[in-house]
Design a protein around this motif. Sequence first.
Motif, PDB file in Angstrom:
ATOM      1  N   PRO A 134       1.943  -2.741   3.748  1.00  0.00           N
ATOM      2  CA  PRO A 134       1.145  -3.016   4.959  1.00  0.00           C
ATOM      3  C   PRO A 134       1.918  -2.749   6.246  1.00  0.00           C
ATOM      4  CG  PRO A 134       1.806  -5.065   3.880  1.00  0.00           C
ATOM      5  CD  PRO A 134       2.126  -3.959   2.931  1.00  0.00           C
ATOM      6  N   TRP A 147      -3.631  -0.736  -2.325  1.00  0.00           N
ATOM      7  CA  TRP A 147      -3.394  -0.377  -0.927  1.00  0.00           C
ATOM      8  C   TRP A 147      -3.835   1.067  -0.706  1.00  0.00           C
ATOM      9  CZ3 TRP A 147      -1.608  -4.346   1.982  1.00  0.00           C
ATOM     10  CH2 TRP A 147      -0.922  -5.375   1.344  1.00  0.00           C
ATOM     11  N   ASN A 163       4.578  -4.714  -2.036  1.00  0.00           N
ATOM     12  CA  ASN A 163       3.469  -5.452  -1.417  1.00  0.00           C
ATOM     13  C   ASN A 163       3.844  -5.999  -0.041  1.00  0.00           C
ATOM     14  OD1 ASN A 163       1.423  -5.079  -3.310  1.00  0.00           O
ATOM     15  ND2 ASN A 163       2.171  -6.735  -4.610  1.00  0.00           N
ATOM     16  N   GLN A 182      -3.548  -0.220   4.123  1.00  0.00           N
ATOM     17  CA  GLN A 182      -4.544  -1.275   4.233  1.00  0.00           C
ATOM     18  C   GLN A 182      -4.853  -1.837   2.841  1.00  0.00           C
ATOM     19  OE1 GLN A 182      -5.897  -2.189   7.352  1.00  0.00           O
ATOM     20  NE2 GLN A 182      -4.311  -0.801   8.121  1.00  0.00           N
ATOM     21  N   GLU A 183      -4.968  -3.145   2.748  1.00  0.00           N
ATOM     22  CA  GLU A 183      -5.281  -3.762   1.460  1.00  0.00           C
ATOM     23  C   GLU A 183      -6.777  -3.697   1.175  1.00  0.00           C
ATOM     24  OE1 GLU A 183      -5.157  -8.154  -0.745  1.00  0.00           O
ATOM     25  OE2 GLU A 183      -4.212  -7.862   1.227  1.00  0.00           O
TER      26      GLU A 183
END
Length: 701
Positions: free
Chosen positions: A531, A554, A527, A536-537
């Motif tokens: 990114p 993600w 986590n 992209q979350e």
Amino acid sequence: MNLSSANSKISAQRIVGFSREKNALFQWLAAPDAGSQIFSVTGIGGIGKTTLLTELNAGARRTSTRTLWMDGQICLQTPGAFLSCLEMSLEIEYGLTRATDETMLAYAVRELTRQRTVLIIDNCEHIDYLESWLLASLLPRLAEAECLLILASRRGLPTKWHSHPLWSKRIHSYPLELFSREEIYEYLQDSGLSPVLQVDIVQKTGGHPLLLALTLDMLLRQEPERQEREYQLPGILSAELLKEASSPFMYEALQLLSLLPAADQTILNQLLAHPLSASEYAELSRLSCVRTSMNGLCLHQLVSRMLREDYQRRDPGQYHRMRSRTLELLTGRFPASNTLQQMQIAAHVLELYREQLPVAGTYTDFSTVRTQERQRGYEPGDLPYLHRFLEASLARSDWQSELIAAGEHHALLEDIAAHDPGSIVVLCNSSGIPLGFSAGLRLHALTLPLLDRYAPAHRELLGELAGPLYSLPAEAADTLFILLAAVDTEQPYYQPEELGAMLLQSWLVYTSGGLRTIVATADNQLNLLLPLLGFQEQIQSRSKQVAPTGLIVWDLDFRQVTFEVWVQRVFQLAVQAPEAVLAEEPQSLDWKDVKQIVQHLYKDALLEEIPLVQRLGLAGEYVRQQVQHILTDKQPPYPLTELEQSLLRESYLQKNYRKSQLAEAFHMSRTTFYRHSRLAFIHLGYVLTRVLRDIDLHGDR
């Protein structure tokens, strides 16, 4: 590879590998009607060609077969030199002499056809000088004999040999490769070195036999307490290459090739200060470490890595400038390349900038990823391995257990293998044995029901993304949902984080071809990392009502984001102008001097006794304040990364943990921890160089 050790723990010479070549020799020796054949042994400098010939020579002699050894550097100059060397070898080895009225050629043919003979010729780099005479005059007379020619060279036999109507079918090629992990550990098993140091040697030598032998010999000549972890190896290989690359422009071209996945003459000449002529380009292509591909010349993977490391150490400013130019060139070529070429470019960029990847210690250290540990598609025989890896992973509660319904992981793997085997990527060793895998589903109307069964929370996690996929035909699928991943933690040759890095690299490379990749995880390391790698979350994944706490979805969408944009997003620090800053700087401080400063940071008097500090005329207190400021600054100055800053701060400023505890805290093996520590000192040296330059300019001490 041959090992003569000064250490009493290794009492005899050690030979590793070569079973394929020795078996081929024994089969020829045992055949009732062997016929004349040619074994062509090839490989880069230091790969073990001469060692193999020595083994084959000994094996043939043990069977009482007539065996002759000649040096191609001497015997391949002229037909007369060849026949003279052969005559001398027959006299020295077997006491045979030529009658005065017999010609040298007739004598050679008579002796080579009279009984079964093995003729070994090393250093056949210039066999083209004699190929017309050999193919027209000597070899036709040996066609019906029982004569085995074993020829060793870096590049192999010229094309004329492989297209010859008679001899092309009698040539057996044996290209020598780097040692596999199993062979490296077999080589080191009686060395007496600690397991930690053995792992470090494995990673630094990359399986190159000469580097391995020289490194081990160097370490065994030292007292155990003086065996250094920070030994330098690239220069050894560079020296070996310089034996081939006889001119400076050739070595410059090799350095440039180390920055590119492949390059033709036009691309090289765009970047070289000395453009290559057609003959020089042809000469470059003949080097043992260079091969020709559809896209131009490619450098051997290990040689490429070693040359880059050597280049960066010797001339960091020029290295960073040229790396930036090659990155611009690669991103410019990416859109017009086919899918395979795009994947090759993506893999090369990841390798080229791997030291600047964020939190590289755990998942993104691609330095040990080699072609020998390759990824391939799923095969039915892989399934028992994959189930075993998965079972061990579930016992550790790894990330893929969070989204899948309890007890359904093995059934999901079976269904993926049955319905969507193309979404399984298998990592395997040089023998094709699986080492790890990742598996998911390409989302479309036929696979979404599997997600409904095995991961019922996926609809809420994917949100509005899921709806249209239920009516999407299979041939239009362009989204891959990674659901399972595991590596073999029971084998002794690879560390789990190495295999994890290989799997992550395969995701990124596979995705770059125009796919969307989705990953759902609650793993803190992932986590933090994803990114920073351009993922992209999905905001809805934060909802505690639809997913376990901490589970985040993600996605990395190469359908929408171009490769160039992704490169700039991930390597922003590298792509922006810091190369220009480095180029203007003087040579960086030696990392060993920097380490000495940091080790004595809280002892101003000791700092002032350090030769570097004395030469600069600095007060110990001032040096301490500058280093403390650098290591506690909110934004570490380039090229020091946040990871490196944190590592040095925890190790030398706060000192709350032992080194072994720190390695565990940073989720690294001790070997990886020490490697990143050294890189941190190197980068801190660049920063201190700027600080001290400002001192000279402004006189502020």
